[in-house]
Each structure stands twice: as C-alpha cells, then as structure tokens.
Design a protein around this motif. Structure first.
Motif, short mmCIF file in Angstrom:
data_model
loop_
_atom_site.label_atom_id
_atom_site.label_comp_id
_atom_site.label_asym_id
_atom_site.label_seq_id
_atom_site.Cartn_x
_atom_site.Cartn_y
_atom_site.Cartn_z
N VAL A 1 -30.00 4.57 53.17
CA VAL A 1 -29.70 5.37 54.36
C VAL A 1 -30.22 6.78 54.17
O VAL A 1 -30.90 7.34 55.06
CB VAL A 1 -28.18 5.39 54.65
CG1 VAL A 1 -27.85 6.37 55.77
CG2 VAL A 1 -27.66 4.01 54.99
N GLU A 2 -29.94 7.38 53.02
CA GLU A 2 -30.37 8.74 52.75
C GLU A 2 -31.89 8.85 52.71
O GLU A 2 -32.47 9.83 53.18
CB GLU A 2 -29.75 9.25 51.46
CG GLU A 2 -28.25 9.45 51.57
CD GLU A 2 -27.58 9.77 50.26
OE1 GLU A 2 -28.28 9.87 49.22
OE2 GLU A 2 -26.35 9.92 50.26
N ALA A 3 -32.55 7.83 52.14
CA ALA A 3 -34.01 7.85 52.06
C ALA A 3 -34.63 7.77 53.45
O ALA A 3 -35.58 8.50 53.77
CB ALA A 3 -34.50 6.70 51.19
N PHE A 4 -34.11 6.88 54.29
CA PHE A 4 -34.62 6.76 55.66
C PHE A 4 -34.37 8.04 56.44
O PHE A 4 -35.22 8.49 57.22
CB PHE A 4 -33.99 5.57 56.38
CG PHE A 4 -34.52 4.23 55.93
CD1 PHE A 4 -35.87 4.01 55.76
CD2 PHE A 4 -33.64 3.18 55.69
CE1 PHE A 4 -36.35 2.77 55.35
CE2 PHE A 4 -34.11 1.94 55.29
CZ PHE A 4 -35.47 1.73 55.11
N ASP B 1 -34.31 5.05 63.44
CA ASP B 1 -33.91 3.66 63.73
C ASP B 1 -33.56 2.89 62.46
O ASP B 1 -32.55 2.19 62.40
CB ASP B 1 -35.02 2.94 64.50
CG ASP B 1 -35.23 3.51 65.89
OD1 ASP B 1 -34.27 4.11 66.42
OD2 ASP B 1 -36.34 3.37 66.43
N GLU B 2 -34.41 3.03 61.46
CA GLU B 2 -34.16 2.34 60.18
C GLU B 2 -32.90 2.89 59.51
O GLU B 2 -32.13 2.16 58.91
CB GLU B 2 -35.37 2.45 59.26
CG GLU B 2 -36.57 1.67 59.75
CD GLU B 2 -37.80 1.93 58.92
OE1 GLU B 2 -37.98 3.07 58.46
OE2 GLU B 2 -38.59 0.99 58.74
N ALA B 3 -32.72 4.21 59.61
CA ALA B 3 -31.54 4.84 59.02
C ALA B 3 -30.27 4.34 59.69
O ALA B 3 -29.27 4.07 59.03
CB ALA B 3 -31.64 6.36 59.12
N GLN B 4 -30.31 4.18 61.02
CA GLN B 4 -29.14 3.68 61.74
C GLN B 4 -28.83 2.24 61.37
O GLN B 4 -27.66 1.86 61.22
CB GLN B 4 -29.35 3.82 63.25
CG GLN B 4 -29.23 5.24 63.74
CD GLN B 4 -29.54 5.37 65.21
OE1 GLN B 4 -30.29 4.59 65.76
NE2 GLN B 4 -28.96 6.40 65.83
N ALA B 5 -29.86 1.43 61.21
CA ALA B 5 -29.66 0.03 60.81
C ALA B 5 -29.06 -0.04 59.40
O ALA B 5 -28.13 -0.82 59.15
CB ALA B 5 -30.98 -0.73 60.86
N ASN C 1 -27.30 11.38 61.85
CA ASN C 1 -27.26 12.10 63.12
C ASN C 1 -28.08 13.40 63.08
O ASN C 1 -28.50 13.90 64.13
CB ASN C 1 -25.83 12.42 63.53
CG ASN C 1 -25.07 11.17 63.92
OD1 ASN C 1 -25.67 10.18 64.33
ND2 ASN C 1 -23.77 11.20 63.79
N ALA C 2 -28.32 13.91 61.88
CA ALA C 2 -29.11 15.13 61.75
C ALA C 2 -30.60 14.87 61.91
O ALA C 2 -31.38 15.81 62.13
CB ALA C 2 -28.84 15.80 60.39
N VAL C 3 -31.01 13.60 61.84
CA VAL C 3 -32.43 13.24 61.98
C VAL C 3 -32.82 13.40 63.44
O VAL C 3 -32.14 12.95 64.34
CB VAL C 3 -32.69 11.79 61.50
CG1 VAL C 3 -34.13 11.41 61.74
CG2 VAL C 3 -32.31 11.64 60.05
#
Length: 87
Positions: free
Chosen positions: A35-38, A45-49, A84-86
C-alpha cells in the motif's frame, strides 16, 4: 525449561500461538508495504485495491485476536491517510 507442569504447558501453547500468528502478521506487514509503495509511486487505484486487502487482513486478525482491535484500526487509519493523500 520450567519445572511446573502448568508452565510447561504454557510454553507449548505459546509456541503454537507464535507459529500460527507469525505468518498472519507477516502477511499484514507485506500488504501494508505494498500500500505504501503504491501510494509513494502515485498509483491511487492500485493503492486503494491494496488498502482494501490490507484492511480485510487486519479486520480478520483483530477478530481472531492475533492483533489488538485498536492496533488494527490505527494501522488501517494510517494506511488510508497515505492513500487519500495521493493525487
């Protein structure tokens, strides 16, 4: 090694719990790192998944007592804040 019979049993059950909890905690850590890397890469989108998967793992671990429920909530919150900061 303890001499008292109940302590001997405690050592055994502690080892069994540690063996069962270790892989669960490792999976939570690796998913959180994803999650942190995405999020750092800027792919929302990938981070949310990945966040959805991490939240699911944390909730399941909290239900089973592997992770404290407040610790699970705190970790989910911190990961969500990063996603959410992305932009």
């Amino acid at each position: 090694m303890p001499n008292i019979k109940s302590s001997v049993r405690s050592v055994k059950t502690d080892a069994e719990r540690r063996a069962a909890n270790g892989p669960v905690k490792a999976e939570i850590r690796s998913t959180a790192r994803k999650v942190e890397a995405f999020a750092a890469a800027g792919s929302k989108d990938e981070a949310q998944a990945a966040l959805k998967t991490a939240a699911s793992l944390l909730d399941k671990a909290a239900r089973k007592g592997t992770v404290n429920k407040f610790a699970a909530a705190r970790k989910k919150s911190r990961l969500a804040k990063k996603v959410n900061a992305v932009k």
